[in-house]
Design an enzyme around this catalytic site. Structure first.
Site, PDB file in Angstrom:
ATOM      1  N   LYS A   1      36.203 -45.081 -25.124  1.00 30.93           N
ATOM      2  CA  LYS A   1      34.996 -44.570 -25.763  1.00 30.93           C
ATOM      3  C   LYS A   1      35.372 -43.737 -26.986  1.00 30.93           C
ATOM      4  O   LYS A   1      36.389 -43.053 -27.005  1.00 30.93           O
ATOM      5  CB  LYS A   1      34.225 -43.712 -24.759  1.00 30.93           C
ATOM      6  CG  LYS A   1      32.965 -43.050 -25.292  1.00 30.93           C
ATOM      7  CD  LYS A   1      32.328 -42.216 -24.216  1.00 30.93           C
ATOM      8  CE  LYS A   1      31.109 -41.485 -24.749  1.00 30.93           C
ATOM      9  NZ  LYS A   1      31.453 -40.495 -25.781  1.00 30.93           N
TER      10      LYS A   1
ATOM     11  N   LYS B   1      41.757 -41.443 -27.830  1.00 33.75           N
ATOM     12  CA  LYS B   1      42.681 -42.564 -28.037  1.00 33.75           C
ATOM     13  C   LYS B   1      43.692 -42.255 -29.134  1.00 33.75           C
ATOM     14  O   LYS B   1      44.876 -42.522 -28.991  1.00 33.75           O
ATOM     15  CB  LYS B   1      41.903 -43.835 -28.413  1.00 33.75           C
ATOM     16  CG  LYS B   1      40.975 -44.373 -27.363  1.00 33.75           C
ATOM     17  CD  LYS B   1      40.406 -45.724 -27.751  1.00 33.75           C
ATOM     18  CE  LYS B   1      39.793 -45.746 -29.126  1.00 33.75           C
ATOM     19  NZ  LYS B   1      38.707 -44.750 -29.319  1.00 33.75           N
TER      20      LYS B   1
ATOM     21  N   LYS C   1      36.532 -45.628 -38.315  1.00 31.01           N
ATOM     22  CA  LYS C   1      36.700 -44.213 -38.692  1.00 31.01           C
ATOM     23  C   LYS C   1      38.070 -43.976 -39.320  1.00 31.01           C
ATOM     24  O   LYS C   1      38.276 -42.967 -39.993  1.00 31.01           O
ATOM     25  CB  LYS C   1      36.560 -43.303 -37.461  1.00 31.01           C
ATOM     26  CG  LYS C   1      35.192 -43.314 -36.813  1.00 31.01           C
ATOM     27  CD  LYS C   1      35.006 -42.124 -35.881  1.00 31.01           C
ATOM     28  CE  LYS C   1      36.064 -42.003 -34.797  1.00 31.01           C
ATOM     29  NZ  LYS C   1      36.021 -43.070 -33.803  1.00 31.01           N
TER      30      LYS C   1
ATOM     31  N   ASP D   1      33.397 -48.808 -27.174  1.00 30.77           N
ATOM     32  CA  ASP D   1      31.955 -48.823 -26.944  1.00 30.77           C
ATOM     33  C   ASP D   1      31.193 -49.582 -28.024  1.00 30.77           C
ATOM     34  O   ASP D   1      30.007 -49.378 -28.225  1.00 30.77           O
ATOM     35  CB  ASP D   1      31.397 -47.398 -26.786  1.00 30.77           C
ATOM     36  CG  ASP D   1      31.986 -46.407 -27.769  1.00 30.77           C
ATOM     37  OD1 ASP D   1      32.770 -46.829 -28.631  1.00 30.77           O
ATOM     38  OD2 ASP D   1      31.671 -45.219 -27.670  1.00 30.77           O
TER      39      ASP D   1
END
Length: 333
Positions: free
Chosen positions: A43, A48, A74, A162
């Protein structure tokens, strides 16, 4: 002459038996490829990038050649590795070079620290394209740069778990990776994502795919045990439990690497590095929504709540009015 006639009935039976065999469950004795390509899913915001930056750094200290590829729009996978410095992404660099009539070179997009080679695929600007398509385009560019000829022991791919569109499922759907590692925590939303990834793995295994789940990394572990319970129910191992600790939070926020022998956290990441390298991919058992909710305290998840169906009158509110029946009424004889 009779003995020379083949027994077609037995032959047909063998063909049916082979067709019904699940080839994804046949384990090979040795990997067919030296490079282990591992896709890490979790998620957004679960840690991560923190996990991967420190894991890749530790694996390099352990003598492995490691390539870390950020596959999140991102583009924050490598920021911790490079002390907060944002490196140019493959997609933005390709666009800029293309407009200038130039070719992208390795040195334009790949950078190194502590023995780790790292790059970011990037993604389109907000509202200007599909992130999943950006991932596909990024891998096409990697192939042009010679991805299949590179010499690495491990290629770690950081994927957002996600987002369910096809581009983010690329390693699973196309057998690009040998195994998947999940990053989660003791909260419902992160385990929901982890369970979704297990469902994707299981779906493509049924179609003949070979990607499996190597295990779960529990980040920000508060010892409440839900993540461990999920791993047990899904049939996957816990590769490491990274505690919820203020020292780790502060070091991560200030872009300090803790995945090194010089850190007090070094042994934790050293063990994680060995587990990631050695853990075999297994076929997970995805949980149903009710089974996932059952891992948590019912007071937190609304266990036992009974769904009350809405009516047509509820939906119409003040506009509710008796509806003429379509039933045909016959006159009495």
């Amino acid at each position: 002459m009779k003995d020379d006639v083949p027994n077609l009935k037995d032959f047909q039976t063998r063909l049916r038996d082979e067709a019904g065999e699940d080839l994804a469950d046949i384990a090979t004795a040795e990997p067919t490829k030296k490079t282990q390509i591992i896709a890490i899913y979790g998620k957004g915001g679960i840690g991560k990038s923190f996990t991967l930056a420190n894991l890749s750094h530790m694996m390099a200290e352990q003598g492995k050649r490691v390539l870390l590829i950020g596959c999140d729009p991102k583009s924050d996978t490598t920021s911790l590795l490079f002390g907060g410095k944002a490196c140019p992404t493959i997609i933005e660099t390709s666009t800029r070079k293309s407009l200038a009539g130039e070719q992208v070179a390795i040195g334009d997009v790949c950078f190194k620290r502590g023995g780790v080679f790292a790059m970011e695929l990037g993604g389109p600007e907000v509202g200007r394209g599909c992130g999943g398509r950006g991932i596909i385009h990024g891998f096409e560019l990697l192939e042009k740069l010679g991805f299949h000829d590179w010499d690495f022991d491990f290629v770690l791919l950081d994927f957002l778990g996600d987002v369910v569109c096809g581009g983010f499922g690329l390693p699973i759907a196309r057998d690009m990776a040998q195994k998947v590692i999940l990053v989660g925590s003791n909260d419902l939303q992160s385990l929901y994502v982890a369970n979704n990834v297990c469902s994707a793995v299981e779906y493509f295994r049924k179609l003949g795919g070979n990607v499996g789940v190597a295990g779960l990394v529990v980040n920000k572990d508060d010892d409440s045990g839900e993540a461990q319970a999920f791993a047990k129910a899904a049939g996957i191992p816990v590769l490491a439990s990274i505690p919820q600790d203020d020292d780790l939070r502060r070091k991560s926020a200030s872009y300090q690497i803790v995945g090194t022998e010089a850190s007090v956290w070094g042994p934790l990441f050293a063990e994680l590095g060995l587990n990631v390298a050695e853990a075999p991919p297994v076929r997970p058992t995805p949980l149903s929504q009710d089974a996932l909710l059952a891992l948590f305290d019912g007071s937190e998840t609304g266990a036992g709540f009974v769904l009350e169906p809405a009516t047509d009158a509820d939906m119409r509110g003040k506009n509710a009015a008796p509806k003429a029946s379509l039933e045909v009424i016959y006159d009495e004889a």
